[in-house]
Enzyme design. Sequence first.
Site, PDB file in Angstrom:
ATOM      1  N   HIS A  36       0.844  -1.197   0.000  1.00 21.92           N
ATOM      2  CA  HIS A  36       0.000   0.000   0.000  1.00 21.92           C
ATOM      3  C   HIS A  36       0.877   1.244   0.000  1.00 21.92           C
ATOM      4  CE1 HIS A  36      -3.487  -2.546   0.768  1.00 21.92           C
ATOM      5  NE2 HIS A  36      -4.267  -1.501   0.688  1.00 21.92           N
ATOM      6  N   ASP A  45      -5.552  -3.634   4.391  1.00 21.54           N
ATOM      7  CA  ASP A  45      -6.902  -4.118   4.067  1.00 21.54           C
ATOM      8  C   ASP A  45      -7.518  -4.931   5.203  1.00 21.54           C
ATOM      9  OD1 ASP A  45      -6.634  -2.884   1.637  1.00 21.54           O
ATOM     10  OD2 ASP A  45      -6.358  -4.714   0.484  1.00 21.54           O
ATOM     11  N   HIS A 120     -10.642  -5.861   0.503  1.00 21.30           N
ATOM     12  CA  HIS A 120      -9.656  -5.989  -0.591  1.00 21.30           C
ATOM     13  C   HIS A 120     -10.442  -6.283  -1.861  1.00 21.30           C
ATOM     14  CE1 HIS A 120      -5.983  -7.210  -2.655  1.00 21.30           C
ATOM     15  NE2 HIS A 120      -6.416  -8.450  -2.802  1.00 21.30           N
ATOM     16  N   GLU A 122      -9.909  -7.287  -4.821  1.00 20.57           N
ATOM     17  CA  GLU A 122      -9.684  -8.509  -5.595  1.00 20.57           C
ATOM     18  C   GLU A 122     -10.384  -9.739  -4.996  1.00 20.57           C
ATOM     19  OE1 GLU A 122      -7.430  -6.167  -5.029  1.00 20.57           O
ATOM     20  OE2 GLU A 122      -5.894  -6.092  -6.591  1.00 20.57           O
ATOM     21  N   HIS A 175      -6.404   3.051  -4.273  1.00 20.74           N
ATOM     22  CA  HIS A 175      -5.548   2.091  -3.585  1.00 20.74           C
ATOM     23  C   HIS A 175      -4.448   2.872  -2.898  1.00 20.74           C
ATOM     24  CE1 HIS A 175      -3.672  -1.679  -2.585  1.00 20.74           C
ATOM     25  NE2 HIS A 175      -2.532  -1.163  -2.954  1.00 20.74           N
ATOM     26  N   GLU A 180      -8.259   5.211   2.001  1.00 22.76           N
ATOM     27  CA  GLU A 180      -7.560   4.273   2.892  1.00 22.76           C
ATOM     28  C   GLU A 180      -6.609   4.996   3.843  1.00 22.76           C
ATOM     29  OE1 GLU A 180      -7.555  -0.046   0.808  1.00 22.76           O
ATOM     30  OE2 GLU A 180      -5.911   1.251   0.202  1.00 22.76           O
TER      31      GLU A 180
END
Lengths: 259, 259, 259, 259, 259, 259
Positions: A36, A45, A120, A122, A175, A180
């Site tokens: 990150h 995450d 996350h 994905e 991201h 975040e």
Amino acid sequence: MTDTVWMNQLSWVDYQARVQRDQPPVLLPVGALEQHGPHLPLGTDGLLSSAVAADTAARVGGLVAPTLSYGYKSQPKCGGGQHFCGTTSVDAATLIGQVRDAVREFARHGLTKLVIVNGHYENQWFLIEGIDLGLRDLGPGAKLQVMRLEYWDFMTPDTLGDVFPDGFPGFALEHAAVLETSMMLHYHPSLVRMDLLPDDGPADFPPYDMYPPRTDWVPASGVLSSARGSDATKGRLLADEVARRMAEAIASGFERPAV
Amino acid sequence: MTDTVWMNQLSWVDYQARVQRDQPPVLLPVGALEQHGPHLPLGTDGLLSSAVAADTAARVGGLVAPTLSYGYKSQPKCGGGQHFCGTTSVDAATLIGQVRDAVREFARHGLTKLVIVNGHYENQWFLIEGIDLGLRDLGPGAKLQVMRLEYWDFMTPDTLGDVFPDGFPGFALEHAAVLETSMMLHYHPSLVRMDLLPDDGPADFPPYDMYPPRTDWVPASGVLSSARGSDATKGRLLADEVARRMAEAIASGFERPAV
Amino acid sequence: MTDTVWMNQLSWVDYQARVQRDQPPVLLPVGALEQHGPHLPLGTDGLLSSAVAADTAARVGGLVAPTLSYGYKSQPKCGGGQHFCGTTSVDAATLIGQVRDAVREFARHGLTKLVIVNGHYENQWFLIEGIDLGLRDLGPGAKLQVMRLEYWDFMTPDTLGDVFPDGFPGFALEHAAVLETSMMLHYHPSLVRMDLLPDDGPADFPPYDMYPPRTDWVPASGVLSSARGSDATKGRLLADEVARRMAEAIASGFERPAV
Amino acid sequence: MTDTVWMNQLSWVDYQARVQRDQPPVLLPVGALEQHGPHLPLGTDGLLSSAVAADTAARVGGLVAPTLSYGYKSQPKCGGGQHFCGTTSVDAATLIGQVRDAVREFARHGLTKLVIVNGHYENQWFLIEGIDLGLRDLGPGAKLQVMRLEYWDFMTPDTLGDVFPDGFPGFALEHAAVLETSMMLHYHPSLVRMDLLPDDGPADFPPYDMYPPRTDWVPASGVLSSARGSDATKGRLLADEVARRMAEAIASGFERPAV
Amino acid sequence: MTDTVWMNQLSWVDYQARVQRDQPPVLLPVGALEQHGPHLPLGTDGLLSSAVAADTAARVGGLVAPTLSYGYKSQPKCGGGQHFCGTTSVDAATLIGQVRDAVREFARHGLTKLVIVNGHYENQWFLIEGIDLGLRDLGPGAKLQVMRLEYWDFMTPDTLGDVFPDGFPGFALEHAAVLETSMMLHYHPSLVRMDLLPDDGPADFPPYDMYPPRTDWVPASGVLSSARGSDATKGRLLADEVARRMAEAIASGFERPAV
Amino acid sequence: MTDTVWMNQLSWVDYQARVQRDQPPVLLPVGALEQHGPHLPLGTDGLLSSAVAADTAARVGGLVAPTLSYGYKSQPKCGGGQHFCGTTSVDAATLIGQVRDAVREFARHGLTKLVIVNGHYENQWFLIEGIDLGLRDLGPGAKLQVMRLEYWDFMTPDTLGDVFPDGFPGFALEHAAVLETSMMLHYHPSLVRMDLLPDDGPADFPPYDMYPPRTDWVPASGVLSSARGSDATKGRLLADEVARRMAEAIASGFERPAV
């Protein structure tokens, strides 16, 4: 001890009592161990999904199961990609299996409400498959229902407008960026290195993906858009809204429609 | 931040620097979410394996990867069995897959020393298979070596003699008993309810297993032998010895023999 | 023909008649093809598990299914390791699948008592998973129960005291040593080469395992502790006790507790 | 001991010496546990494949590995089907996995010639897949070659003409019929009950298959065509021809063409 | 639109109406992408199986589901082998999974009659396993029955006698030969290059298989026996007979015997 | 024949010549068999992905491999869900396996450019995993590169502005709506029933998903937003832009960056 939201801190006797008395929702955070950028930790995450899960659980009388800390393989466009040192991912089959097993086990406990809190991007579709296979194993009469969510989908346009006074650029490149970073500043300020914020981004990707991934598409820092402007106040604003709205969703979302 | 032992708190940049500069061992704790009687929390195995991993890492300049918090299915003779509410386990294939993926990923980072720290007896053979498959995937030229251990095997007869002045009854029934309870009193005293210690045990099992498991073989509390006599001093004694001897093993165990 | 214990020698008509009339236990031996030093054959584990299964079946009116002759991968501390020429092993998934299928098939026959007789230490946990998955496939109403055992666990301290007049050193290093060699001298004397007994051992292992395995930890002969003192009389003593006590276990172990 | 053809009776030292000195072919028999009418035992396919493998091995200086005794699921048209009590089969994945593992392991021994001797028609394609996956695992440089055969394909028209003076009806219905019964009378006469020969057959099947299988298509005895006319002389004639021609195939079949 | 036989051209509303009103059979063609000599296209097996499926469906009021266009790996003796450029095959597990899923899904639609029309010899046993696993998933009460067939098995000796005036050489080498070429000339004449017919064959194979495959056993053209004598008239004769007899099989084959 | 874009219509000889001479890209369309409202056929996703693949292939001298016609399970928010009759889907493992096998096989052909053209939103992440596993099987030296795309991502804001004069509502609810309906009117007008257009939608979904799916969230027609305003002119506009821009992507996207 028994007022903790953390399931792993309860004895089985206390857990059983809670399940039988309250039918509490159990929230299962799913994260990743993934780069990150230079300013946020690898575990971002998992730290964020478990933090919002805990805040939400506190509002609804729920419990938080131990986080699944390893997520699906990082992709260039959403997480930078697998070529970064430190990113530690699992195959689809592993993540699917972990969720499938969890669904089966929580149903055995007599639980009726399982909430999978994804942190996350994905992971999403492998969580879906794991839930589907788990419920298939349980058969049509199972009492367990599963809610699956990505926590950022609970941020409203109004709040995003406040956080991004120049306009929200969209989740696509978020991201290690403002959302975040701000939430980490709220929850885990000691783990954020604002002095190391890179100026990379926004990354510009073509409308297709290449495999093996084109590592030259991704900034060397791993950051897809700038985290400039992040602060703990924004983080709290976001975290509060997410937890409040997730709590509302849990309060109403498990009621089955009259047939 | 960079002096933490917790890998998930490091940025990828810091992690990469550590790996390239120091070739640190990475310790991967593996636990379980499993009943441990009315006095210990469900997460005991993960809490203890990560605690001894952290103590060890601090001694050897190592890092601790996020714990695998869900273990293989509990068996009556070693963990009470799967019929307890709260025990939340995974299939063999899931655990094998998780370890296989981890081996492959840590090798990709350039790591040479991975230490799998097992805190749940039932996990052992699936860890072995996961390691074997991961190394097979890597092929014969891989630089990564893996050490696998159950942390209690680092307790010496002398120390066990001190902890059990009436004689160590053996590891067989040591589930939620003196060793685990004492170590929890050392590491996580707020999570132990000494007022709820059951008087069950020692359990007496025949020399075979039955499936479906005979739940009547297992005390209703889930405790296989008494935890009476547990205290934090014993816990510290055990924890210190384990961490010290694990550190020694890591310091010497990765040296390959001259060929 | 119909008084044989060997299931594969029965016609299906005779087998069906036996199953429907007597509800006989069926014993499924599981072995390995694994180095057992220069004095014992590669098939020792399968030969011994099927021999004790046959002796036991004769006592209880049971049948012996064809042996699973290939076991899980040999580990240095219990079988010397996979680096020996001749050791021929299977992956976990294969052994799990074989047992899962067997459980399902014997249940379809209408059998109520299946006894899995393990003769190779490394197999144990994969047998457990195979049984668990097979019973899960069958669902909660299945009439089949499964007993799983390692045959050496039926040796009593008294008998071990007779066999080892200087004190039983424990099962840990009992690979190709006095117990197995004596039992082979009892059952298959022509396959034992007492003139080739090595003087290796006892092996001394650290409290952890390394992967790839450290082949230098294992004596070149593959023998972990000496087989000196083995003889057929001891073998018969052990074999008789094992068969007698396994027969007792089968006679009583399948009775379900009153609910 | 060392002149045996049975690999499981050799010590690893003797086996290794044989492999390094002679590069012997290793024959792996694959059978089934499957109904073979009221006159033949359930283990017929494994007994015959291992018997012809042993005869062949004796001719070529080869070894016979332990038989895979459980085969793929019986089909109505070739084995009667899975509804017979006693038929005990495995899923495709299990048989594929077993063969894949065997290929990998025998290659590790340094073996160059593996011969898979199939005695159960239903196994064929899963053996093919297991071999293919095993060789894929080994990669393009592997020295091991694998021969796969069904033993009955080594019977010549001349010999079949002798065995069936009224004309060979073809292999299609040859389940528990003249060929298998005669060979069992040659190899294992005590296991054949000629007094129980049914008069069923020849079965008449449509050019398609139905699932779930139509059990009414199959004679209640499980015999697809009559075994009348079977005798041990025919069995020896067949067995000798099969072993002789298999030996010739092994002698010449492993030579790679000049490139 | 609604009188089409192609399921993928129907809306779900029309499909549902058909299923509920008529209980139509659904035919699922399975082909391969495999070399068929210089004169036939790679997709021959899928083109032919879907063409005969469509002709049959038109006769019985059935529907044709989208073809599975990728088949199991080509073998030298029946399809030339995997070394030909263009042959594009799947592993056993993939094909098994595809069929298993299809069985489960068509049962969910309320369908009672599924017909799997195989056009690639190598597929057969993996279709069988897929059907078996799918029906096992559905459990004993399922209403769906599955018919599986290879379409060439519906050619009668009389017709084969007409097509081969010098005698039918058997199906063994019928790859890209007279039967397939004639049927392609009937169904897809523009895809056949009669000017490129090779004169290879008949190939002569030993009674065993070698792995890695012996590519020198197979003619360089990929044709196992000559296609000389192929014409569209023969193709129509074969196609008509196959469709007519498949239709008869479907009309009668799904009736369950009175119990 | 040889100027076709359809790979399955080429002989292997022609295919090989094309591959060796031109290194053409091969496009692999992936669709689904899934409800698309009362006005579009079940096969819409496969029909559209193969149509745009063919148009693109014609522009770049590429070939189109047979479509994968069965896609991952339909989800309420993007495809209506699995409860619609006619929707026929596969498990994740099946789709992953199919793509993994395809990657391996096309690499064996000597291909360097594989383009996976996805036409079903739910497929995306399983395609990613299949590609990743296939490339992992091939190892680091493979010459094959894979491009993966969803064809609608090649529509530009300008064109979407033309198609939606009142503003493009986004892709989220574009299932059986204006984009797909217009493109079907362009490519397959006879398969579209404009007289049956439902007036449903736009559907309104909460920011989470429930399992088992809430079928009451989805309009009974299966349409998530209205297809009113669809016409063939818009379809051609979209199709042309997609094919043109996909062709450009293929022309430039496979060039590896200088290292």
